[in-house]
Design a protein around this motif. Structure first.
Motif, mmCIF file in Angstrom:
data_model
loop_
_atom_site.group_PDB
_atom_site.id
_atom_site.type_symbol
_atom_site.label_atom_id
_atom_site.label_comp_id
_atom_site.label_asym_id
_atom_site.label_seq_id
_atom_site.Cartn_x
_atom_site.Cartn_y
_atom_site.Cartn_z
ATOM 1 N N ILE A 281 0.884 -1.173 0.000
ATOM 2 C CA ILE A 281 0.000 0.000 0.000
ATOM 3 C C ILE A 281 0.920 1.220 0.000
ATOM 4 O O ILE A 281 1.892 1.249 0.760
ATOM 5 C CB ILE A 281 -0.933 -0.039 1.236
ATOM 6 C CG1 ILE A 281 -1.973 -1.170 1.036
ATOM 7 C CG2 ILE A 281 -1.618 1.298 1.481
ATOM 8 C CD1 ILE A 281 -2.951 -1.352 2.175
ATOM 9 N N PHE B 199 -8.895 8.864 -3.315
ATOM 10 C CA PHE B 199 -8.853 7.402 -3.389
ATOM 11 C C PHE B 199 -10.275 6.846 -3.505
ATOM 12 O O PHE B 199 -10.567 6.025 -4.372
ATOM 13 C CB PHE B 199 -8.159 6.829 -2.144
ATOM 14 C CG PHE B 199 -8.107 5.324 -2.127
ATOM 15 C CD1 PHE B 199 -7.195 4.645 -2.918
ATOM 16 C CD2 PHE B 199 -8.978 4.581 -1.334
ATOM 17 C CE1 PHE B 199 -7.148 3.244 -2.922
ATOM 18 C CE2 PHE B 199 -8.941 3.190 -1.329
ATOM 19 C CZ PHE B 199 -8.026 2.520 -2.125
ATOM 20 N N TRP C 232 -7.394 2.577 2.161
ATOM 21 C CA TRP C 232 -6.668 1.535 1.424
ATOM 22 C C TRP C 232 -6.784 0.203 2.161
ATOM 23 O O TRP C 232 -6.958 -0.851 1.562
ATOM 24 C CB TRP C 232 -5.181 1.907 1.292
ATOM 25 C CG TRP C 232 -4.870 2.965 0.283
ATOM 26 C CD1 TRP C 232 -5.003 4.306 0.433
ATOM 27 C CD2 TRP C 232 -4.352 2.769 -1.050
ATOM 28 N NE1 TRP C 232 -4.597 4.962 -0.722
ATOM 29 C CE2 TRP C 232 -4.192 4.045 -1.630
ATOM 30 C CE3 TRP C 232 -4.000 1.649 -1.797
ATOM 31 C CZ2 TRP C 232 -3.694 4.228 -2.927
ATOM 32 C CZ3 TRP C 232 -3.501 1.824 -3.089
ATOM 33 C CH2 TRP C 232 -3.362 3.097 -3.635
ATOM 34 N N ARG D 73 -7.167 -4.293 -1.360
ATOM 35 C CA ARG D 73 -5.694 -4.332 -1.351
ATOM 36 C C ARG D 73 -5.175 -5.100 -0.140
ATOM 37 O O ARG D 73 -4.083 -5.660 -0.178
ATOM 38 C CB ARG D 73 -5.126 -2.915 -1.254
ATOM 39 C CG ARG D 73 -5.462 -2.035 -2.403
ATOM 40 C CD ARG D 73 -4.344 -2.020 -3.402
ATOM 41 N NE ARG D 73 -4.708 -1.171 -4.528
ATOM 42 C CZ ARG D 73 -3.908 -0.921 -5.548
ATOM 43 N NH1 ARG D 73 -2.688 -1.439 -5.586
ATOM 44 N NH2 ARG D 73 -4.311 -0.171 -6.536
#
Ligand code: HDE
Length: 696
Positions: free
Chosen positions: A149, A454, A201, A206
């Motif tokens: 990340i 994001f 994230w 992810r």
């Protein structure tokens, strides 16, 4: 005596028959041959064991001390050897030798890891993955100790122990293990707005990668490249998996942890052992001070990315992992990555997290590896010539000769001396002024704008998964005030996100928490941060789990195998019994796995090929029903043989068959199925509100 061959010992052969083989003498740690490895030395047949038995004590002593302290963070990891090949010379930008010429090959050791869990935890925790690479360059070791990340939770090293204490098991009860879904973690991050971008994230897929092979890596911090004339260029490092980025879904991760807690390490081991070497491209973002100054955030702030749309990636080399470790402890456990290990041509910036790391990693090796000579362990040792006046210390393996162990001196003619000039380890001549202070700069104050970027850049399906992850995690939080504070933070990111999470938690929507600076709405989206927008469209390196029964049509299995092989994928045969099945031609078909131990969560796509009687048998077996329902609910492509009706009816899926399901009744359908699998998942099936194509 020790290396003489013992004449013959009795061993048990493969057929269970004892046979005679020559063997080397078994010795104590001091090299004395061991006379009896079965019985300790006693006074009399049934008498007490004698303290004199130094053979027993040697063996137990070695055993008692087999463990070294596990890493405080990133304890669970898995390593492999490989090579990095430069594909684009960076001469002119950096003097770093490994980037000096196209085709130059540098040996590497890579260790992947989770962060929060102990060494014995499971692979599919929702967590950041470590992606640490040690380059054994001709100018010394360079350790690029990154994550999968590109941003981090905190801006200053001062907060790292707090972060780790909060996420790891609670000190009073010793759990939860390897998960962030608990009060202390969300208490901490909800009190620390700078972590908001990272938690987005972390709540995305992810944090549950399909395997190490299918994840990206990032250096996270802004580093410097240093040229021959001392000029500096800012650089961000990115690893791009050649087979594309892929994750699993949360329910799948939960089930994989039970079915195969070693899923990621097994995948890496299997891939390398079978010659399917995982590869990543190393890409760099290069930019100068003027570009850095024009960015709407500080490049020293590790909670920010430099969008690829602003500064494009340039591929400069390829990493290939081509050798498994010979010994997990000696290599993976003892490898000591240190962020301060850089080589000429690479430099640090004043990122306060990186500065703190440069102290921490060396320090940590002392308590893990017991002394300063950890650099002599084979996995840590530089592969280039080394010369210094360091000496002694715990476990010194070198035996230096001569009288001179200091410098300057007039006696060691030709002894080691400093190297100066462009090819030396140089520091960027950055002017430093200022008042000594403990202060977070204003340029680090915007905690939400990139979090918003994001979120806005994700596809609708990815947004669904992020919402579900926040709801799952915060539902495990017992203290309502923590949930409220976290949703208040999310209000600064996106009203829709916050209200969906609040609805999922069954709580009223709170007011936004105060933001230190206004959240920017003018920041363009960054499609590059979405995994689904950049899906690889390949099935290479993936697997189909084919559930078969007696009477299975061999021609269909063969067709599946051959089309999968053409796509670079493989078929794993799963059967009710590990001994395999009898195919429709009367011949046997071997099984790779037994159904109860090989649920569909372990595969990228599923096929169910049965006879009519076999389908009845499977319909009565809960493991078979889960095999198909899980594959279906995890949005996988599913090939269903024509006799599977009873199984489908029993699972209630008979009316749910959609375009992600293939009636596998011919060789042509096998081809179509494998071709469709290149999309990896059939997302319209599970998107909230039905068909939900990626929003642009
Ligand atoms: Fe680490 N980190 N870290 N970290 N980290 C360690 O070093 C630390 C940070 C990362 O496979 C430890 O040898 C501090 C960022 C990886 O062996 C320790 C800070 C990033 C690994 C340590 C950070 C990382 C570690 C534990 C904040 C991504 C595993 C054992 C100032 C860019 C390496 C060890 C391996 C390991 C400290 C923040 C990545 C305790 C103090 C940011 C991949 O020294």
């Amino acid at each position: 005596m020790a290396d003489e061959q013992i004449e013959a010992v009795t061993a048990v052969g493969q057929g269970g028959e004892p046979h005679q083989v020559a063997a080397e003498a078994l010795t104590t740690s001091q090299g004395a041959p061991v006379p009896d490895n079965q019985n300790s030395l006693r006074a009399g047949e049934r008498g007490p064991t004698l303290l004199e038995d130094f053979v027993l004590r040697d063996k137990i002593f070695r055993f008692d001390h087999e463990r070294i302290p596990e890493r405080v963070v990133h304890a669970r990891g898995y390593g492999a050897h490989g090579v990095f090949e430069c594909t684009r010379s960076l001469t002119g930008v950096t003097v770093a030798d490994l980037f000096g010429a196209v085709g130059r090959r540098t040996e590497v050791f890579v260790r992947f890891s989770t962060v929060a869990g102990r060494a014995g935890s499971f692979d599919l925790a929702r967590d950041v993955r470590g992606f640490a690479v040690k380059f054994y360059t001709r100018e010394g070791n360079w350790d690029l100790v990154g994550n999968n990340i590109p941003v981090f939770f905190i801006q200053d090293a001062m907060k790292f122990p707090d972060l780790v204490h909060a996420v790891k098991e609670d000190p009073d009860r010793g759990f939860p293990q390897a998960q962030s879904a608990h009060d202390t973690y969300w208490d901490f991050v909800s009190c620390l707005p700078e972590s908001t971008h990272m938690t987005l994230w972390q709540m995305s897929d992810r944090a549950i990668p399909r395997s190490f092979r299918f994840m990206e890596g990032f250096g996270v911090h802004t580093f410097r490249f240093l040229a021959e004339d001392g000029a500096s260029t800012y650089v961000k490092f990115h690893w791009k998996p050649v087979l594309g980025c892929q994750s699993v879904v949360w329910d799948e991760a939960v089930k994989i942890n039970g079915a195969d807690p070693d899923f990621h390490r097994r995948d890496l081991w299997n891939a390398i052992s079978s010659g399917e070497y995982p590869q990543w491209d190393l890409a760099v973002q290069l930019f100068d001070q003027a570009t850095a100054d024009a960015l709407p955030f500080d490049v020293l702030d590790p909670t920010k990315i430099v969008p690829e749309e602003t500064v494009p990636l340039q591929v400069v080399g390829r990493l290939t992992l081509d050798r498994t470790v010979d010994n997990d402890f000696a290599e993976t456990e003892q490898v000591a990555f240190c962020t301060q290990n850089i080589v000429p041509g690479i430099g640090f910036t004043d990122d306060p997290l990186l500065q703190g790391r440069n102290f921490s990693y060396l320090d940590t090796q002392l308590s893990r590896l017991g002394g300063p000579n950890f650099t002599q362990l084979p996995v840590n040792s530089a592969r280039c010539p080394m010369a210094f006046f360091h000496q002694d210390g715990h476990m010194q393996h070198d035996v230096p000769s001569g009288q001179i162990n200091y410098e300057p001196n007039s006696s060691d003619h030709g002894g080691p001396r400093e190297r100066t000039g462009a090819k030396a380890l140089t520091t960027f001549a950055e002017p430093v002024t200022g008042t000594k202070t403990r202060l977070r700069p204003d340029s680090f104050a915007d905690h939400y704008s990139q979090a918003k970027m994001f979120w806005d850049s994700q596809t609708a399906v990815e947004q669904d998964h992020i919402v579900a992850a926040y709801v799952f995690e915060l539902s495990k939080v017992g203290e309502p005030a923590i949930r409220t504070r976290m949703v208040s933070n999310l209000m600064n990111v996106d009203d829709g996100l916050a209200s969906r999470v609040a609805a999922g938690l069954g709580m009223p929507l709170p007011a936004p928490s105060p933001a230190a600076v206004p959240v920017r709405t003018d920041i363009p989206r960054s499609p590059a941060v979405s995994m689904m927008r950049n899906a690889p469209r390949t099935f290479a390196g993936r697997t189909v789990g084919a559930l078969v029964t007696d009477g299975v049509e061999r021609s269909l299995v063969d067709a599946l195998r051959s089309h999968a092989a053409d796509a670079g994928a493989s078929v794993v045969i799963v059967a009710p019994r590990v001994g395999g099945v009898v195919a429709d031609d009367g011949g046997s078909l071997g099984a790779d796995a037994q159904l109860a131990g090989a649920p569909s969560v372990l595969f990228d796509a599923a096929a169910i090929l049965t006879s009519a009687a076999g389908a009845e048998e499977l319909a009565a077996d809960p493991a078979a029903r889960d095999f198909i329902t899980d594959a279906f609910h995890h949005s996988k492509f599913v090939a269903i043989g024509e006799h599977c009706g009873p199984l489908l009816r029993r699972t209630g899926l008979v009316d749910s068959v959609d375009d992600g399901c293939f009636p596998l009744d011919s060789e042509r359908v096998a081809a179509d199925f494998i071709e469709a699998c290149a999309d990896l998942r059939y997302w319209p099936r599970t998107a909230i509100g039905g068909h939900n194509p990626p929003k642009e």
